[in-house]
Design an enzyme around this catalytic site. Structure first.
Site, PDB file in Angstrom:
ATOM      1  N   HIS A 190      -5.232  -4.356  -1.383  1.00 38.73           N
ATOM      2  CA  HIS A 190      -5.026  -3.651  -2.976  1.00 38.73           C
ATOM      3  C   HIS A 190      -4.940  -3.736  -4.448  1.00 38.73           C
ATOM      4  CE1 HIS A 190      -4.475   0.593  -0.219  1.00 38.73           C
ATOM      5  NE2 HIS A 190      -3.977  -0.145   0.471  1.00 38.73           N
TER       6      HIS A 190
ATOM      7  N   SER B 134       0.134  -1.147   0.290  1.00 36.21           N
ATOM      8  CA  SER B 134      -0.097  -0.229  -0.362  1.00 36.21           C
ATOM      9  C   SER B 134       0.791   0.672   0.295  1.00 36.21           C
ATOM     10  CB  SER B 134      -0.750  -0.076   1.658  1.00 36.21           C
ATOM     11  OG  SER B 134      -0.362  -0.444   2.616  1.00 36.21           O
TER      12      SER B 134
ATOM     13  N   LYS C  56     -11.975  -0.227  -0.410  1.00 34.24           N
ATOM     14  CA  LYS C  56     -11.026   0.095  -1.624  1.00 34.24           C
ATOM     15  C   LYS C  56     -11.897   0.155  -2.708  1.00 34.24           C
ATOM     16  CE  LYS C  56      -7.653   0.040   1.546  1.00 34.24           C
ATOM     17  NZ  LYS C  56      -6.460  -0.867   1.907  1.00 34.24           N
TER      18      LYS C  56
HETATM   19  C1  LIG Z   1      -6.695  -1.048   3.410  1.00 33.61           C
HETATM   20  C2  LIG Z   1      -6.493  -2.507   3.439  1.00 33.61           C
HETATM   21  C3  LIG Z   1      -6.753  -3.438   4.590  1.00 33.61           C
HETATM   22  C4  LIG Z   1      -7.303  -3.339   5.718  1.00 33.61           C
HETATM   23  O1  LIG Z   1      -9.115  -3.297   4.796  1.00 33.61           O
HETATM   24  P1  LIG Z   1      -9.643  -2.912   5.184  1.00 33.61           P
HETATM   25  O2  LIG Z   1     -11.657  -3.345   4.848  1.00 33.61           O
HETATM   26  O3  LIG Z   1      -9.788  -1.050   4.913  1.00 33.61           O
HETATM   27  O4  LIG Z   1      -9.890  -2.633   6.880  1.00 33.61           O
HETATM   28  C5  LIG Z   1      -5.335  -4.604   5.056  1.00 33.61           C
HETATM   29  N1  LIG Z   1      -4.534  -5.444   3.956  1.00 33.61           N
HETATM   30  C6  LIG Z   1      -3.872  -4.210   3.292  1.00 33.61           C
HETATM   31  C7  LIG Z   1      -3.243  -4.793   2.945  1.00 33.61           C
HETATM   32  C8  LIG Z   1      -4.791  -2.729   3.470  1.00 33.61           C
HETATM   33  O5  LIG Z   1      -4.454  -1.926   2.468  1.00 33.61           O
END
Ligand SMILES: *Cc1c(COP(=O)(O)O)cnc(C)c1O
Length: 397
Positions: A214, A186, A245
């Site tokens: 992602h 990320s 996301k």
């Molecule tokens: C954003 C993210 C999460 C968490 O996801 P949410 O649905 O926002 O809780 C988990 N792993 C990674 C790599 C992320 O970037």
């Protein structure tokens, strides 16, 4: 004089003071419109390069409609945790939909990607087990590893040889071995070396798990994720994805064998002890999967926009690091500078987050930009111009 300076929590005020002094404290930016390519933030219209709304679905009419219909039919809340009376037909429908989309036997939806990771790792492993984890894996994986009490072996970012050496050194040591990586990282926007890691896991009999937060909606056919992108169907034991996301709503899911999913129903603590999604969330997710399957051009536009924008930044001379996805960092170096750069961009009409230590290593601070399918070429070109001119003004270029 406030009570917080003298009460039992006064140590927090002290710590806060030193965080502020080191430039590590940030006010929350407030979004005053829907999440759109141009959003209203803190009273200003800005080109939004700070969301994870990759496909532009967060405010899509079809998702809004589905959410409203679900509220009318099923109400505002589910009333209980999944294992008591909080499993609604919509939840089951979404899980079947996700399993079919991902070509796996079964899936289970959690309240978030965070709880999906933390709940899964902590449910399947114990103190007798071993986790081999990329150093840049997401915080929710790290927390899941800690909760499991398994021994954690961290390998250098994307270093497949180091991961294999660690597994080889554990040969004959009792306990299950879990090899775990993010699909897309990320902060740098680079892709995990999944084919090589899968081969390593297979050679050493390790469980293979990928966190595709992602990559969901971004990589693979119609956004099926890294397993689909690399043609690794059937070779990754546990796939985690997010609904928060690219899917545009909220939630996380785990995909795998029917037994894995049934085990999580019985042992994953966020599933057992925290209330299920409201109907509106689940219905909006279902609408998002409809769109992802019916309109694959959305993913194509995302990648077209990504190439255009990254190319514009690179040709202006900016350092976009290891980016190979819509996450495009602009490397700055010092944390203070990254935050000042972000502030200047904001005042010039571009919303992009400054990120420093401890989220990224010291000296590797950056402003992170995220392109979406919904941005127009004009918006991206304008944003790239603003980035370049602010970088010049700040001595980054
Ligand atoms: C954003 C993210 C999460 C968490 O996801 P949410 O649905 O926002 O809780 C988990 N792993 C990674 C790599 C992320 O970037």
């Amino acid at each position: 004089m406030t009570s917080s300076e003298h009460g039992a929590l006064s140590f927090l005020s002290t710590q806060l003071g030193s965080i502020r002094a080191s430039g590590g404290a940030h006010r929350l930016r407030v979004l005053e419109s829907a999440c759109e390519p141009v959003s209203r933030v803190d009273g200003r219209e800005v080109i939004n390069l700070a969301s994870n709304n990759y496909l532009g679905l967060a405010n899509h009419p079809k998702l809004r409609e589905a959410a409203i219909e679900a509220i009318k039919r099923y109400g505002a809340g589910s009333g209980a945790v999944r294992t008591i009376s909080g499993t609604m037909s919509l939840h089951v429908e979404l899980e079947e939909r996700i399993a079919a989309f991902k070509h796996v036997e079964a899936s289970v939806v959690f309240q978030s990607g965070f709880t999906a990771n933390a709940g899964t790792v902590s449910a399947i492993l114990t103190a007798d087990d071993h986790i081999i984890s990329d150093e840049l894996n997401h915080a929710s994986i790290i927390d899941g590893c800690r909760l499991s009490r398994a021994k954690i072996h961290v390998f250098r970012h994307r270093d497949v040889v180091a991961a294999e050496e660690k597994l080889a050194s554990l040969e004959g040591v009792p306990g299950h071995k879990l090899l775990i990586t993010d699909g897309v990282f990320s902060m740098d926007g680079d892709i995990g070396p999944l084919p090589e890691l899968v081969a390593v896991a297979e050679r050493h009999g390790a469980i293979m798990m990928v966190d595709d937060a992602h990559a969901s909606g971004v990589l693979g056919r119609c956004g099926r994720g890294t397993v689909d992108h690399f043609g690794l169907h059937g070779r990754v034991d546990i796939q985690v994805g997010t609904l928060s996301k690219a899917v545009g709503v909220l939630g996380g899911y785990v995909c795998g064998s029917r037994d894995l999913i049934e085990f999580l129903h019985l042992r994953a603590r966020p599933f057992l002890f925290s209330t299920s999604h409201p109907p509106a969330v689940t219905a909006a997710c279902l609408a998002a999967f409809d769109l992802m399957e019916k309109e694959p051009e959305r993913v194509e536009r995302l990648w077209k926009n990504t190439s255009r924008f990254r190319e514009a930044l690179r040709s202006a001379g900016l350092d976009t690091g290891a980016s190979e996805t819509p996450i495009v960092p602009v490397m700055v170096g010092e944390a203070r500078k990254a935050h000042a750069f972000s502030q200047m961009l904001f005042e010039s009409g571009v919303f992009a987050t400054g990120i420093g230590y401890p989220t990224v290593p010291e000296g590797k601070a950056r402003v992170r930009t995220i392109v979406t399918a919904a941005h127009t070429e004009e918006q991206l070109d304008r944003a790239a111009e603003i980035l370049a001119s602010c970088a010049k003004a700040m001595g980054i270029l």
